[in-house]
Design an enzyme around this catalytic site. Structure first.
Site, PDB file in Angstrom:
ATOM      1  N   ASP A 282       0.846  -1.192   0.000  1.00 44.82           N
ATOM      2  CA  ASP A 282       0.000   0.000   0.000  1.00 44.82           C
ATOM      3  C   ASP A 282       0.881   1.242   0.000  1.00 44.82           C
ATOM      4  O   ASP A 282       1.338   1.700   1.037  1.00 44.82           O
ATOM      5  CB  ASP A 282      -0.930   0.005   1.215  1.00 44.82           C
ATOM      6  CG  ASP A 282      -1.961   1.130   1.170  1.00 44.82           C
ATOM      7  OD1 ASP A 282      -1.748   2.096   0.398  1.00 44.82           O
ATOM      8  OD2 ASP A 282      -2.964   1.054   1.895  1.00 44.82           O
TER       9      ASP A 282
ATOM     10  N   HIS B 225       0.232   8.077   3.751  1.00 42.74           N
ATOM     11  CA  HIS B 225       0.949   7.455   4.861  1.00 42.74           C
ATOM     12  C   HIS B 225       2.454   7.723   4.834  1.00 42.74           C
ATOM     13  O   HIS B 225       3.184   7.182   5.670  1.00 42.74           O
ATOM     14  CB  HIS B 225       0.679   5.953   4.863  1.00 42.74           C
ATOM     15  CG  HIS B 225      -0.781   5.633   4.756  1.00 42.74           C
ATOM     16  ND1 HIS B 225      -1.674   5.924   5.755  1.00 42.74           N
ATOM     17  CD2 HIS B 225      -1.507   5.085   3.746  1.00 42.74           C
ATOM     18  CE1 HIS B 225      -2.894   5.560   5.381  1.00 42.74           C
ATOM     19  NE2 HIS B 225      -2.819   5.055   4.171  1.00 42.74           N
TER      20      HIS B 225
ATOM     21  N   ILE C 271      -0.445   9.615   8.331  1.00 45.10           N
ATOM     22  CA  ILE C 271      -1.099   8.761   9.318  1.00 45.10           C
ATOM     23  C   ILE C 271      -0.779   7.294   9.036  1.00 45.10           C
ATOM     24  O   ILE C 271      -0.300   6.939   7.956  1.00 45.10           O
ATOM     25  CB  ILE C 271      -2.620   8.976   9.327  1.00 45.10           C
ATOM     26  CG1 ILE C 271      -3.239   8.555   7.980  1.00 45.10           C
ATOM     27  CG2 ILE C 271      -2.949  10.423   9.650  1.00 45.10           C
ATOM     28  CD1 ILE C 271      -4.765   8.606   7.965  1.00 45.10           C
TER      29      ILE C 271
ATOM     30  N   GLY D  59      -4.948   2.292   7.855  1.00 44.62           N
ATOM     31  CA  GLY D  59      -6.015   1.633   8.607  1.00 44.62           C
ATOM     32  C   GLY D  59      -5.813   0.139   8.691  1.00 44.62           C
ATOM     33  O   GLY D  59      -6.064  -0.481   9.732  1.00 44.62           O
TER      34      GLY D  59
END
Length: 281
Positions: free
Chosen positions: A186, A191, A206, A209
């Protein structure tokens, strides 16, 4: 451009995916396995420990069932998209290396007012036998794409138990956790790229998830399944708040026989995975 509702129900072309022992090990480290105690999860972080055959974390199934290049659902700013929910069923334990064939389809686009919820389902099978390996269901929330007058979607009957949790498991994450996790595939700049994260309203990149999801999955695996992936059948949860790399996560678990309800929260009590469910064999 509005979202393409014509994409609903259209199955993608089959996508074959192979993984190696190294891929499974990298994923395990990417979701924090072995952090603080490198000897605690050797079955998932090493392939050559005497008397400890390599196993695969069940949540790796979500990555393996993904289908890249599926049909576009519209033209929107990717910075407005966040992962909303994730669920999977594991029909048999994942081997340390292998090949599967996956297809995906959009199963619904729901109007949430401030945005749209797009739900997808992926099915992964053994390419030689057709045996189902993984069923994965996920949704993304796209801010600014709601208000089209559509169905708001099904309601969830999840309720927080009226008692203290049976188990609470706390795992910390590394400041560089997102940089490790992204190596499993990913590469969303949300991120890793500060400028992209700022466009989405964050002071800094961040955590993925699905990395948070993997941390919660480890807590469930070790607490409810005796660290045995063969006993782990299914897991679902709703992402409710972002996590910054380096924060600690506590998963509260309410056991109910072979099922469990769970929540994962940060140190300040902010819930980051809500309405969690898991089942075990």
């Amino acid at each position: 451009m509005p979202l393409d509702h014509g994409a609903i129900g259209v199955e993608s072309a089959p996508h074959d995916r192979s993984w190696t022992s190294k891929d499974a090990l990298l994923y395990a480290v990417g979701v924090g396995a072995g952090l603080d105690d490198p000897l605690s999860e050797l079955a998932f972080t090493t392939e050559n420990t005497g008397g400890t055959p390599q196993r695969v974390l069940p949540t790796y199934a979500v990555l393996l069932a993904q289908v890249p290049g599926a049909r576009r659902i519209g033209d929107f700013d990717p910075a407005m998209l966040v992962h909303a929910e994730q669920a999977f069923e594991l029909h048999r334990p994942l081997p340390p290396e292998g090949t599967l064939r996956a297809t995906a389809k959009v199963t619904g686009i729901y109007d949430k007012g401030s945005g749209a919820l797009v739900v997808t389902e992926s099915t992964a099978v053994d390419p030689d036998t057709g045996e189902r390996l993984i069923t994965s269901r996920g949704s993304v929330f796209i801010r600014g794409e709601g208000g089209f007058g559509g169905d708001r979607g099904p309601r969830d009957d999840w309720k927080l138990p009226d008692r203290a949790p049976d188990h609470e498991v706390t795992y910390r994450t590394r400041p560089e956790q997102a940089l490790l996790y992204r190596l499993s595939g990913d590469r969303n700049p949300l991120h890793s790229d500060p400028a992209f994260a700022a466009r989405a309203g964050f002071d800094r990149p961040i955590l993925h998830g699905l990395c948070t999801y993997g941390v919660a999955g480890r807590a469930l695996l070790h607490t409810m399944a005796g660290s045995d992936p063969a006993r782990f059948a299914a897991m679902s949860g709703r992402f409710s708040s972002p996590v910054m790399p380096g924060e600690s996560l506590t998963t509260s678990i309410w056991a109910e026989g072979t099922t469990a309800l769970f929540r994962t929260a940060k140190e300040d009590g902010t819930v980051v995975i809500d309405r969690g469910r898991a089942s075990f064999r």
